[in-house]
Design a protein around this motif. Sequence first.
Motif, mmCIF file in Angstrom:
data_model
loop_
_atom_site.group_PDB
_atom_site.id
_atom_site.type_symbol
_atom_site.label_atom_id
_atom_site.label_comp_id
_atom_site.label_asym_id
_atom_site.label_seq_id
_atom_site.Cartn_x
_atom_site.Cartn_y
_atom_site.Cartn_z
ATOM 1 N N VAL A 186 0.625 -1.172 0.024
ATOM 2 C CA VAL A 186 -0.237 -0.131 0.006
ATOM 3 C C VAL A 186 0.939 1.098 0.010
ATOM 4 C CG1 VAL A 186 -0.338 0.032 2.519
ATOM 5 C CG2 VAL A 186 -1.877 0.945 0.916
ATOM 6 N N ASP A 187 0.263 2.382 -0.530
ATOM 7 C CA ASP A 187 1.233 3.563 -0.625
ATOM 8 C C ASP A 187 0.815 4.137 0.518
ATOM 9 O OD1 ASP A 187 -0.972 5.019 -1.286
ATOM 10 O OD2 ASP A 187 -0.352 5.667 -3.533
ATOM 11 N N PRO A 188 1.396 5.412 0.682
ATOM 12 C CA PRO A 188 1.237 6.129 1.811
ATOM 13 C C PRO A 188 -0.298 6.869 1.766
ATOM 14 C CG PRO A 188 3.252 6.946 1.034
ATOM 15 C CD PRO A 188 2.859 5.731 -0.102
ATOM 16 N N TRP A 189 -1.005 6.786 0.886
ATOM 17 C CA TRP A 189 -2.415 7.296 0.818
ATOM 18 C C TRP A 189 -3.497 6.331 0.585
ATOM 19 C CZ3 TRP A 189 2.008 8.397 -1.840
ATOM 20 C CH2 TRP A 189 2.619 9.667 -1.439
ATOM 21 N N GLY A 190 -3.083 5.041 0.950
ATOM 22 C CA GLY A 190 -4.184 3.932 1.025
ATOM 23 C C GLY A 190 -4.363 3.152 -0.371
ATOM 24 N N VAL A 191 -3.452 3.788 -1.477
ATOM 25 C CA VAL A 191 -3.940 2.764 -2.504
ATOM 26 C C VAL A 191 -3.183 1.484 -2.493
ATOM 27 C CG1 VAL A 191 -3.691 2.919 -5.157
ATOM 28 C CG2 VAL A 191 -4.110 5.026 -3.820
ATOM 29 N N VAL A 192 -3.945 0.452 -2.858
ATOM 30 C CA VAL A 192 -3.250 -0.829 -2.765
ATOM 31 C C VAL A 192 -2.773 -1.157 -4.210
ATOM 32 C CG1 VAL A 192 -4.081 -3.124 -2.752
ATOM 33 C CG2 VAL A 192 -5.076 -1.564 -1.219
ATOM 34 N N PHE A 193 -1.352 -1.638 -4.213
ATOM 35 C CA PHE A 193 -0.760 -2.104 -5.277
ATOM 36 C C PHE A 193 -0.474 -3.506 -5.328
ATOM 37 C CE2 PHE A 193 -0.171 2.308 -5.423
ATOM 38 C CZ PHE A 193 0.179 2.801 -6.605
ATOM 39 N N ILE A 194 -0.425 -4.207 -6.486
ATOM 40 C CA ILE A 194 0.144 -5.678 -6.544
ATOM 41 C C ILE A 194 1.216 -5.541 -7.588
ATOM 42 C CG2 ILE A 194 -1.507 -6.265 -8.438
ATOM 43 C CD1 ILE A 194 -1.626 -9.043 -7.521
ATOM 44 N N LEU A 195 2.513 -6.092 -7.000
ATOM 45 C CA LEU A 195 3.595 -6.317 -7.958
ATOM 46 C C LEU A 195 3.506 -7.626 -8.567
ATOM 47 C CD1 LEU A 195 6.663 -4.918 -5.794
ATOM 48 C CD2 LEU A 195 5.610 -3.997 -7.711
ATOM 49 N N VAL A 196 3.819 -7.678 -10.098
ATOM 50 C CA VAL A 196 3.541 -8.995 -10.535
ATOM 51 C C VAL A 196 5.028 -9.029 -11.300
ATOM 52 C CG1 VAL A 196 2.376 -10.010 -12.754
ATOM 53 C CG2 VAL A 196 0.943 -8.535 -10.874
ATOM 54 N N GLU A 197 5.537 -10.438 -11.126
ATOM 55 C CA GLU A 197 6.498 -10.710 -12.032
ATOM 56 C C GLU A 197 6.028 -11.687 -12.868
ATOM 57 O OE1 GLU A 197 10.325 -13.605 -11.402
ATOM 58 O OE2 GLU A 197 10.167 -11.828 -10.071
ATOM 59 N N LYS A 198 6.086 -11.423 -14.326
ATOM 60 C CA LYS A 198 5.549 -12.393 -15.192
ATOM 61 C C LYS A 198 6.606 -13.818 -15.498
ATOM 62 C CE LYS A 198 4.948 -9.367 -18.480
ATOM 63 N NZ LYS A 198 4.473 -8.751 -19.778
ATOM 64 N N SER A 199 6.036 -15.079 -15.709
ATOM 65 C CA SER A 199 7.136 -16.061 -16.215
ATOM 66 C C SER A 199 7.443 -15.991 -17.536
ATOM 67 C CB SER A 199 6.573 -17.416 -15.764
ATOM 68 O OG SER A 199 5.180 -17.610 -16.358
ATOM 69 N N ARG A 200 6.446 -15.434 -18.432
ATOM 70 C CA ARG A 200 6.774 -14.995 -19.809
ATOM 71 C C ARG A 200 6.694 -13.572 -20.164
ATOM 72 N NH1 ARG A 200 2.918 -20.073 -22.036
ATOM 73 N NH2 ARG A 200 3.888 -21.905 -21.032
ATOM 74 N N PRO A 201 7.625 -12.869 -19.857
ATOM 75 C CA PRO A 201 7.785 -11.603 -20.259
ATOM 76 C C PRO A 201 7.143 -11.019 -21.434
ATOM 77 C CG PRO A 201 9.760 -12.351 -19.130
ATOM 78 C CD PRO A 201 9.101 -13.448 -19.611
ATOM 79 N N GLN A 202 7.090 -11.691 -22.544
ATOM 80 C CA GLN A 202 6.748 -11.499 -23.734
ATOM 81 C C GLN A 202 5.260 -11.464 -23.890
ATOM 82 O OE1 GLN A 202 8.329 -13.958 -22.926
ATOM 83 N NE2 GLN A 202 6.865 -15.780 -24.336
ATOM 84 N N ARG A 203 4.468 -11.946 -23.117
ATOM 85 C CA ARG A 203 3.026 -11.970 -22.873
ATOM 86 C C ARG A 203 2.429 -11.168 -21.895
ATOM 87 N NH1 ARG A 203 0.928 -18.171 -22.804
ATOM 88 N NH2 ARG A 203 2.010 -18.943 -24.934
ATOM 89 N N PRO A 204 1.399 -10.775 -22.145
ATOM 90 C CA PRO A 204 0.590 -9.987 -20.959
ATOM 91 C C PRO A 204 0.523 -10.705 -20.010
ATOM 92 C CG PRO A 204 -0.544 -9.693 -23.193
ATOM 93 C CD PRO A 204 0.313 -10.868 -23.389
ATOM 94 N N TYR A 205 0.173 -10.080 -18.821
ATOM 95 C CA TYR A 205 0.106 -10.714 -17.445
ATOM 96 C C TYR A 205 -1.022 -11.807 -17.523
ATOM 97 C CZ TYR A 205 -3.812 -8.687 -15.215
ATOM 98 O OH TYR A 205 -5.084 -8.440 -15.088
ATOM 99 N N PHE A 206 -2.085 -11.386 -17.880
ATOM 100 C CA PHE A 206 -3.179 -12.195 -18.143
ATOM 101 C C PHE A 206 -3.200 -13.529 -19.136
ATOM 102 C CE2 PHE A 206 -4.194 -9.155 -21.147
ATOM 103 C CZ PHE A 206 -4.476 -9.831 -22.439
ATOM 104 N N ALA A 207 -1.990 -13.495 -19.844
ATOM 105 C CA ALA A 207 -1.869 -14.792 -20.605
ATOM 106 C C ALA A 207 -0.598 -15.349 -20.349
ATOM 107 C CB ALA A 207 -1.926 -14.222 -22.029
ATOM 108 N N GLN A 208 -0.258 -15.589 -19.162
ATOM 109 C CA GLN A 208 0.774 -16.279 -18.801
ATOM 110 C C GLN A 208 0.642 -17.734 -18.876
ATOM 111 O OE1 GLN A 208 3.925 -14.571 -17.909
ATOM 112 N NE2 GLN A 208 2.789 -13.378 -19.294
ATOM 113 N N TRP A 209 -0.541 -18.248 -18.566
ATOM 114 C CA TRP A 209 -1.069 -19.757 -18.340
ATOM 115 C C TRP A 209 -1.439 -20.127 -19.681
ATOM 116 C CZ3 TRP A 209 -0.196 -22.673 -14.420
ATOM 117 C CH2 TRP A 209 -0.805 -23.867 -14.388
ATOM 118 N N GLY A 210 -0.898 -21.394 -20.089
ATOM 119 C CA GLY A 210 -1.379 -21.850 -21.232
ATOM 120 C C GLY A 210 -0.196 -21.971 -22.351
#
Length: 159
Positions: free
Chosen positions: A135-159
């Motif tokens: 969370v940032d100092p103003w309460g905004v929640v963030f998720i850090l994402v490390e992709k296993s397949r960097p060339q693909r969008p995060y939502f298309a990592q599986w398959g």
Amino acid sequence: MITGLAHTGVCVPDCEAAVAFYRDVLGLRVLSPPYVMAGDAIRDDMGQLVSDPTMKAAIVGFDDDGDRVLEVIEYLGVAGGDQRSAAAITDYGLSHVGLICEDLDATRAHLEANGVRFLVDGVADVARVRTTWFVDPWGVVFILVEKSRPQRPYFAQWG
């Protein structure tokens, strides 16, 4: 029809401090430094939403990432509150902002060294991405994402 995602707005009590955090701690690039927006144009845009829409705003983001940016906003004539800090991740509405990183462990260590508060104890592996939440100092929640397949969008990592 809608053709893309332009930005995510983050309301803060101090635009310069927020820009410094996003730049110096998270490593985002200042694409448009803080500037005051006032007058008829901003009133025409937001006057029905905010009694005094005069604001200081900045844009932060990443090199060559197009319109997917954070718009940092400080309203100068209307006081805000910190209700988001009491919000649960399951509350309706915007829940978090996802950020891509290349080395999740190093990024988390860097952020922890800079006083960033994490919401989970470690790192998870799910659907071929590694994640951790903060969370940032103003309460905004963030998720850090490390992709296993960097060339693909995060939502298309599986398959």
